[in-house]
Design a protein around this motif. Structure first.
Motif, PDB file in Angstrom:
ATOM      1  N   SER A  58     -36.349  64.176  -0.575  1.00  0.00           N
ATOM      2  CA  SER A  58     -36.699  62.951   0.120  1.00  0.00           C
ATOM      3  C   SER A  58     -36.338  63.084   1.600  1.00  0.00           C
ATOM      4  N   SER A  59     -35.089  63.456   1.871  1.00  0.00           N
ATOM      5  CA  SER A  59     -34.583  63.696   3.217  1.00  0.00           C
ATOM      6  C   SER A  59     -33.248  64.411   3.068  1.00  0.00           C
ATOM      7  N   GLU A  97     -37.239  61.823  17.833  1.00  0.00           N
ATOM      8  CA  GLU A  97     -37.178  62.886  16.834  1.00  0.00           C
ATOM      9  C   GLU A  97     -37.224  64.229  17.546  1.00  0.00           C
ATOM     10  N   ARG A 121     -37.647  68.764  11.928  1.00  0.00           N
ATOM     11  CA  ARG A 121     -37.857  67.346  12.240  1.00  0.00           C
ATOM     12  C   ARG A 121     -36.593  66.561  11.886  1.00  0.00           C
ATOM     13  N   THR A 122     -35.887  66.133  12.911  1.00  0.00           N
ATOM     14  CA  THR A 122     -34.650  65.382  12.702  1.00  0.00           C
ATOM     15  C   THR A 122     -34.621  64.161  13.607  1.00  0.00           C
ATOM     16  N   LYS A 148     -30.824  62.438  10.189  1.00  0.00           N
ATOM     17  CA  LYS A 148     -31.672  62.698   9.019  1.00  0.00           C
ATOM     18  C   LYS A 148     -32.580  63.873   9.322  1.00  0.00           C
ATOM     19  N   MET A 150     -36.083  65.453   8.017  1.00  0.00           N
ATOM     20  CA  MET A 150     -37.261  65.025   7.269  1.00  0.00           C
ATOM     21  C   MET A 150     -38.252  66.181   7.230  1.00  0.00           C
ATOM     22  N   TRP A 157     -38.756  71.164   5.531  1.00  0.00           N
ATOM     23  CA  TRP A 157     -37.664  70.369   6.101  1.00  0.00           C
ATOM     24  C   TRP A 157     -36.519  71.253   6.620  1.00  0.00           C
TER      25      TRP A 157
END
Length: 183
Positions: A58-59, A97, A121-122, A148, A150, A157
């Motif tokens: 999910s993350s 991001e 991608r954070t 997070k 993602m 990820w």
């Protein structure tokens, strides 16, 4: 394998053009990092037993401790306004991001290896602040930020690569940001 060290946290926001990253910058020195994977899970029961189960990424939560957060990161990482060493924090600030990289140090069969980790991608949130008066001994308080990771548009990820040297790990992380030698 035994984790024996941690080095070089890098962050770069996405370019405003929407393609690639701005130049990556070191975010102080690494003190600690914890990556916790969050999963979406489901189970299907029939005839009083589980007949299907599924677990998907999910993350991931990134908890990062650093020696310092350079003032430039208050803008590039958290979206604050900076003018002449003054930072303005607004309720309307939006953290951008971007990509995040860090190097773990491992010992495998008696040999040191450098594991370059890259999160394409954070998004990080505002760090808490903590101060304490000096007493009989000096106590260091270091910033800790949470973010997070993602999945990017391709579903990736996280990427990592085991390298023989720290320099090779840094080079690999830079290539993930789109930086090539001589750039």
């Amino acid at each position: 394998m035994a984790n024996i060290g941690l080095r070089k946290p890098f962050f770069a926001p996405f370019k405003s053009t929407g393609s690639g990253y701005d130049a990556p910058t070191a975010l102080g020195q690494a003190v600690s990092v914890k990556i916790s994977v969050n999963k979406a899970e489901g189970e299907l029961y029939g005839d009083d037993v589980m007949v299907e189960s599924d677990s998907e990424f999910s993350s991931a939560t990134i908890d990062l401790g650093v020696t310092t957060i350079p003032i430039a990161f208050h803008q590039s990482m958290f979206g604050h306004t900076i003018t002449e060493q003054e930072t303005s924090y607004s309720v309307n600030d939006t953290p951008p991001e971007g990509g995040f990289g860090i190097i773990g140090v491992e010992k495998v069969d008696g040999k040191r290896k450098y594991v370059a980790n890259f999160f394409p991608r954070t998004k990080f949130s505002e760090p808490d602040s903590e101060y304490e008066t000096k007493s009989g001994s000096i106590s260091y308080k270091t910033p800790s930020i949470s973010g997070k990771a993602m999945a990017d548009t391709t579903g990736v990820w996280k990427k990592d690569k085991i390298c023989e040297t720290e320099e090779d790990a840094i080079k690999w992380i830079n290539t993930q940001f789109g930086v090539t030698s001589g750039s």
